[in-house]
Write a protein that holds these residues in place. Structure first.
Motif, short mmCIF file in Angstrom:
data_model
loop_
_atom_site.label_atom_id
_atom_site.label_comp_id
_atom_site.label_asym_id
_atom_site.label_seq_id
_atom_site.Cartn_x
_atom_site.Cartn_y
_atom_site.Cartn_z
N ALA A 141 0.85 -1.19 0.00
CA ALA A 141 0.00 0.00 0.00
C ALA A 141 0.89 1.24 0.00
O ALA A 141 1.76 1.39 0.86
N LEU A 142 0.67 2.12 -0.96
CA LEU A 142 1.47 3.32 -1.10
C LEU A 142 0.59 4.54 -0.93
O LEU A 142 -0.52 4.60 -1.45
N GLY A 143 1.09 5.52 -0.18
CA GLY A 143 0.31 6.73 0.03
C GLY A 143 0.94 7.62 1.07
O GLY A 143 2.14 7.54 1.33
N VAL A 144 0.11 8.45 1.69
CA VAL A 144 0.58 9.40 2.70
C VAL A 144 -0.38 9.40 3.88
O VAL A 144 -1.55 9.06 3.76
N SER A 145 0.16 9.83 5.02
CA SER A 145 -0.69 10.04 6.19
C SER A 145 -0.31 11.36 6.82
O SER A 145 0.85 11.77 6.79
N TYR A 146 -1.31 12.03 7.37
CA TYR A 146 -1.05 13.28 8.05
C TYR A 146 -2.13 13.52 9.09
O TYR A 146 -3.15 12.84 9.11
N GLY A 147 -1.87 14.50 9.96
CA GLY A 147 -2.78 14.74 11.07
C GLY A 147 -2.58 13.66 12.12
O GLY A 147 -1.58 12.93 12.12
N THR A 148 -3.53 13.53 13.00
CA THR A 148 -3.48 12.52 14.06
C THR A 148 -3.56 11.13 13.45
O THR A 148 -4.37 10.89 12.55
N GLN A 149 -2.72 10.22 13.92
CA GLN A 149 -2.73 8.83 13.44
C GLN A 149 -2.69 7.90 14.64
O GLN A 149 -1.64 7.66 15.23
N ASN A 150 -3.83 7.40 15.04
CA ASN A 150 -3.93 6.42 16.12
C ASN A 150 -4.89 5.34 15.66
O ASN A 150 -6.07 5.59 15.50
N PRO A 151 -4.36 4.14 15.38
CA PRO A 151 -3.00 3.67 15.60
C PRO A 151 -2.03 4.35 14.62
O PRO A 151 -2.45 4.87 13.59
N PRO A 152 -0.71 4.28 14.94
CA PRO A 152 0.27 4.88 14.03
C PRO A 152 0.12 4.29 12.62
O PRO A 152 -0.10 3.11 12.44
N SER A 153 0.25 5.16 11.64
CA SER A 153 0.08 4.76 10.24
C SER A 153 1.20 3.81 9.79
O SER A 153 2.34 3.96 10.19
N CYS A 154 0.85 2.88 8.94
CA CYS A 154 1.85 1.98 8.35
C CYS A 154 2.17 2.39 6.92
O CYS A 154 2.96 1.75 6.24
N ILE A 155 1.56 3.47 6.46
CA ILE A 155 1.87 3.97 5.09
C ILE A 155 3.07 4.88 5.18
O ILE A 155 3.18 5.72 6.00
#
Length: 98
Positions: free
Chosen positions: A84-98
């Motif tokens: 899986a390819l992409g981005v994460s931003y802002g709050t991440q709970n659980p922590p993002s794996c991207i």
């Protein structure tokens, strides 16, 4: 979401009736999917599961402000990503794996 099984999921390796052939991969391209402002509780440890095909990986997945806790015993909620390819931003709970 309240006590949801698999709150965020993409599963291109879905197998309803095991045993399944692991060699089979999806040729469907999943792209441009956004998960935004999702909060609540998960009844499964992997609150975020993105299992994408090796031959056609998921692209442009966006995770924005995800707040999911594990409902019940077992520690904290987690994320699992495969191809899986992409981005994460802002709050991440659980922590993002991207």
């Amino acid at each position: 979401m309240t006590d949801v099984l698999n709150p965020i999921i993409i599963d291109q390796k879905y197998c309803p009736n095991p045993p399944c052939n692991e060699q089979v991969t999806s040729n469907v391209q999943i792209s441009d999917v956004t998960y935004s402002n999702i909060w609540g509780s998960s009844s499964s440890k992997d609150a975020v599961t993105l299992k994408c095909s090796k031959s056609s990986p998921c692209k442009n997945i966006v995770m924005n402000n995800i707040k999911l806790s594990l409902n019940g015993p077992g520690g904290t909620a987690s994320s699992y990503c495969e191809n899986a390819l992409g981005v994460s931003y802002g709050t991440q709970n659980p922590p993002s794996c991207i």
